[in-house]
Structures are given as C-alpha cells and as structure tokens.
Scaffold this active site. Structure first.
Site, short mmCIF file in Angstrom:
data_model
loop_
_atom_site.label_atom_id
_atom_site.label_comp_id
_atom_site.label_asym_id
_atom_site.label_seq_id
_atom_site.Cartn_x
_atom_site.Cartn_y
_atom_site.Cartn_z
N TYR A 157 -76.02 -80.23 42.56
CA TYR A 157 -74.96 -79.56 43.34
C TYR A 157 -74.61 -78.21 42.71
O TYR A 157 -74.48 -77.21 43.42
CB TYR A 157 -73.71 -80.44 43.44
CG TYR A 157 -72.54 -79.74 44.11
CD1 TYR A 157 -72.60 -79.34 45.44
CD2 TYR A 157 -71.37 -79.46 43.38
CE1 TYR A 157 -71.53 -78.69 46.04
CE2 TYR A 157 -70.29 -78.81 43.98
CZ TYR A 157 -70.38 -78.43 45.31
OH TYR A 157 -69.32 -77.78 45.90
N ARG A 164 -75.95 -70.27 46.17
CA ARG A 164 -75.12 -69.87 47.30
C ARG A 164 -74.14 -68.78 46.88
O ARG A 164 -73.94 -67.80 47.63
CB ARG A 164 -74.36 -71.09 47.84
CG ARG A 164 -73.40 -70.73 48.97
CD ARG A 164 -72.67 -71.94 49.52
NE ARG A 164 -71.91 -72.67 48.50
CZ ARG A 164 -71.11 -73.69 48.76
NH1 ARG A 164 -70.98 -74.14 49.99
NH2 ARG A 164 -70.46 -74.29 47.79
N TYR A 218 -62.21 -72.51 41.05
CA TYR A 218 -62.39 -73.66 40.16
C TYR A 218 -62.78 -73.16 38.77
O TYR A 218 -63.57 -72.21 38.65
CB TYR A 218 -63.52 -74.58 40.65
CG TYR A 218 -63.17 -75.53 41.78
CD1 TYR A 218 -61.88 -75.68 42.27
CD2 TYR A 218 -64.17 -76.32 42.36
CE1 TYR A 218 -61.61 -76.57 43.31
CE2 TYR A 218 -63.91 -77.21 43.39
CZ TYR A 218 -62.62 -77.33 43.86
OH TYR A 218 -62.35 -78.21 44.87
N ARG A 231 -60.81 -73.74 52.57
CA ARG A 231 -60.43 -75.11 52.94
C ARG A 231 -60.44 -75.32 54.44
O ARG A 231 -60.59 -76.45 54.92
CB ARG A 231 -59.05 -75.44 52.38
CG ARG A 231 -58.96 -75.38 50.88
CD ARG A 231 -59.83 -76.43 50.21
NE ARG A 231 -59.82 -76.29 48.75
CZ ARG A 231 -60.55 -77.02 47.93
NH1 ARG A 231 -61.38 -77.95 48.42
NH2 ARG A 231 -60.50 -76.84 46.64
N GLU A 339 -65.09 -88.38 51.41
CA GLU A 339 -64.77 -87.01 51.84
C GLU A 339 -64.66 -87.02 53.36
O GLU A 339 -65.40 -87.74 54.02
CB GLU A 339 -65.88 -86.05 51.37
CG GLU A 339 -65.61 -84.59 51.67
CD GLU A 339 -66.62 -83.65 51.00
OE1 GLU A 339 -66.77 -83.72 49.77
OE2 GLU A 339 -67.26 -82.88 51.73
C1 3EB Z 1 -64.21 -80.05 46.84
O1 3EB Z 1 -63.12 -79.89 47.39
C2 3EB Z 1 -65.04 -81.19 47.39
O2 3EB Z 1 -69.62 -76.87 48.25
O3 3EB Z 1 -69.50 -76.36 50.36
C3 3EB Z 1 -65.98 -79.85 49.92
C4 3EB Z 1 -66.31 -78.93 50.92
C5 3EB Z 1 -66.71 -79.84 48.74
C6 3EB Z 1 -67.35 -78.01 50.75
C7 3EB Z 1 -69.13 -77.02 49.37
C8 3EB Z 1 -67.74 -78.91 48.57
C9 3EB Z 1 -68.05 -78.01 49.55
O4 3EB Z 1 -64.61 -79.35 45.91
C10 3EB Z 1 -66.44 -80.81 47.67
#
Ligand code: 3EB
Length: 351
Positions: A157, A164, A218, A231, A339
């Site tokens: 990942y 990306r 993050y 989001r 999820e």
């Molecule tokens: C998170 O909130 C959970 O890498 O495109 C959610 C939605 C998550 C999109 C992405 C990853 C992605 O980090 C994982």
C-alpha cells in the site's frame, strides 16, 4: 449557495443542462438493462474476476475480484444523459460524454510499484487534461496484496501511495485542492487497478472530516509519502457528495483494534460527521445529511467471520435505500477490519 431548495425555473426559461451522471447497482451476470434516455458511461464488476476491457456493447468495464462466498457480487453502472465516445490510450480505457470522463486502468504485479504507478497515473492525468476534463472528483484504487511487502521491504500500500503522490505532485504541485474523494482498498487478486471520474465544467469541492487528520497530512510513520485523497468531494451543479472509503481512524490513529463492531460504529460516526453539516460548513457549504441519506454504499470487510456483525450494525444505521453491498477484502492497515464508502445524491432538481 449551495445545497438548498432548488426552485423549478419559470416556464419557458432556457436551462443549459449538463449531461447528468448517475450510478446504480446491477447484477454481475448479463449486460446492464438499458434505461430510457440514458447511456452507459462505464461499469465496474465486483466479482471474482480481474480484467479491463470493452464489454460487448462497447462500454469500458473494469472487473475486480473482491467477492467471496456469502458476500455480494454486483456491477456498478455509471450512466449519463449524453451519448459517450469511448477509446483507449496507453493501456487505459475511457468514455467521455462531453462533461464526464470515466477512465480505468490496470497495473500488472511487480516487485516495486511506485515508478509504474507514477507513470500510469500521470498518463491518466494527461488523458484527463487532453480531453479537457481536468476536474477529477472521484477515484477508486484497488490494490492486490495490499498488506504484503514489496521487494524492498516496503508495504505494498505504501509503495502504491508513493507512486500516486509523485503523480499528483508532478501534475498539481502539492496537490492539495486537487486530491479527490477516493477509496484505496485491497482485492482478492493481483496487481493494481483503478477508476477515476472527472468533469469538464462541474466544479468539485474537496472536503475534510473534523474527526480525522487530512490523509495528505498523515505523519511519516505510516509511510514515506502521505496518501493523496480528500475525505469527500461535492460536485456542483448536481450536488452529489462522494464519500471516500472511511475507516475506524480518529486523528490519524486506528481505534478499537480487534473489535469489529466498535470499528464499524466509529466508521459510521465518521461518515455521519462528514456529511452531517459541520464539515460542510467548514468548507462554506450549507445543509447537512443523515446516514440514512447514504446511497450505493460499499462495505469492505476484512474477515469473512465478521460479516454478520458488520451487516447487523450497518443494516441498522444505513436503511434499505443505501442498497449496501458487502465485499471481502483487506483494508490498507493491518489493524483495520472494515471500511465504508458511498454517496449522497444532490437535492432533487426540476426536470
Ligand atoms: C484512511 O482513512 C483509510 O489511499 O486512496 C481510505 C480512502 C483509505 C482512500 C486511499 C485510503 C485511501 O487512511 C484508508
């Protein structure tokens, strides 16, 4: 604006209508039933097969293996009111209705993904730009062996996320303001595949969740580059609110390790917060929605044994109109058990 009561225009008013995009869930087997006045833009087949092709009717179709016994197998069909043109470029396939661009691609399994992910997503972004549909508003990233390790010891990942991020950086600078709602999720197959939706004139507003750190902020402990997504994304006109894959994360930390029911409740609370008003208000938008307004919900469940619990909690919160589908795949952190994604349709419009 923005989301309130849309009064019907007075009779005789000229309305310059954009093609309107909709999605529905159809059976996996067979070809989607034609809807009067609508054309298929593209489809995503959530079953047991992996593949990218034009279906017998000439529509782009990405098939992703994400279902298993007891889970759902279905087809997500994107339709539009204008007849699309279709094509392929450098291995990507697309359909373009003059306003909306559907692009899908696949990347074969490899020891290290980042350079190929970067190149492939750059190709997708250049296709988007060339066709004049530069407003990317939704992406799905399907990552096989998402929790595995690449040949350099990096989690698959994070390897994907790095490539990306480089593609976003080379096209959009720091990317903030361009990163759309997205899903980054495991599959039951190999390699990486993706779908993106982009618009020519409609303008996407990318939203954050007050309960969660923006993914692009993050901390480094999760990986060398932060994930490139928002989001949620609100697309105007039309007002559809696309809700990203949402997990049991508060701030940037996973909460309720090992407790799938508690994780599911946090996910639902996160979505309720995101669509409920305050998060919209931060972006200068009026209105607010309830969990019962969520449609075309997809629930990704890590372990088959957790399906009954997750189904019970989601069934209660989401209501029948969400048409909730359950898929059996890993999420992007080893400690995430569930999820959920979906969308909230815009306010009803005059015809
Ligand atoms: C998170 O909130 C959970 O890498 O495109 C959610 C939605 C998550 C999109 C992405 C990853 C992605 O980090 C994982």
């Amino acid at each position: 604006m923005r989301r309130g009561r849309a009064l019907p225009p007075p009779r005789g008013t000229f309305v310059n209508r954009l093609p309107s995009l909709q999605a529905y869930f159809a059976p996996l087997i067979g070809t989607p039933r034609p809807i009067p006045g609508r054309h298929v833009l593209g489809t995503v087949a959530f079953g047991e097969r992996l593949g990218l092709a034009f279906d017998p009717h000439g529509h782009p179709e990405l098939a992703v293996p994400m279902s298993s016994t007891g889970f759902d197998a279905f087809r997500e069909v994107w339709t539009t009111t204008a007849e699309p043109v279709t094509g392929s470029r450098d291995g990507l396939v697309f359909a373009d209705d003059g306003e909306h661009l559907f692009v899908a691609g696949t990347i074969a399994p490899r020891p290290v993904y980042a350079p190929t992910v970067r190149a492939t997503y750059e190709t997708a972004f250049s296709l988007v730009a060339e066709r004049g549909c530069s407003h990317v508003f939704r992406m799905w990233n399907f990552v096989g062996d998402i929790l595995g390790t690449n040949s350099e010891g990096l989690e698959v990942y994070q390897d994907f996320v790095s490539g990306r991020a480089e593609a976003f950086a080379s096209y959009y600078g720091d990317g903030i303001g361009h990163m759309p709602a997205a899903t980054g999720i495991g599959t039951r197959g190999e390699g990486i595949s993706f779908v993106l939706l982009a618009a020519r004139t409609a303008s996407p507003r990318h939203l954050e969740n007050q309960r969660q750190t923006p993914a692009y902020n993050y901390p480094e402990r999760y990986g060398p580059k932060p994930p490139s997504f928002a989001r949620a994304t609100l697309v105007e006109p039309g007002g559809t609110l696309y809700v990203s894959g949402t997990a049991s994360i508060l701030g940037h930390e996973t909460v309720h390790r090992g407790d799938v029911a508690a994780q599911t409740h946090v996910v639902l609370d996160n979505i309720a917060e995101l669509i409920g008003g305050p998060s919209l208000a931060v972006a200068g938008l009026d209105g607010g929605h309830e969990l019962k307004d969520l449609r075309l919900a997809k629930v990704y469940v890590r372990h088959e044994r957790d399906l009954p619990v997750v189904r019970a909690v989601c069934g209660e919160a989401l209501g029948p109109e969400a048409e909730t589908k359950y898929l059996n795949v890993a999420v992007c952190r080893d400690d995430l058990l569930v999820e959920i994604e979906g969308l909230v349709p815009g306010p009803a419009r005059a015809r």
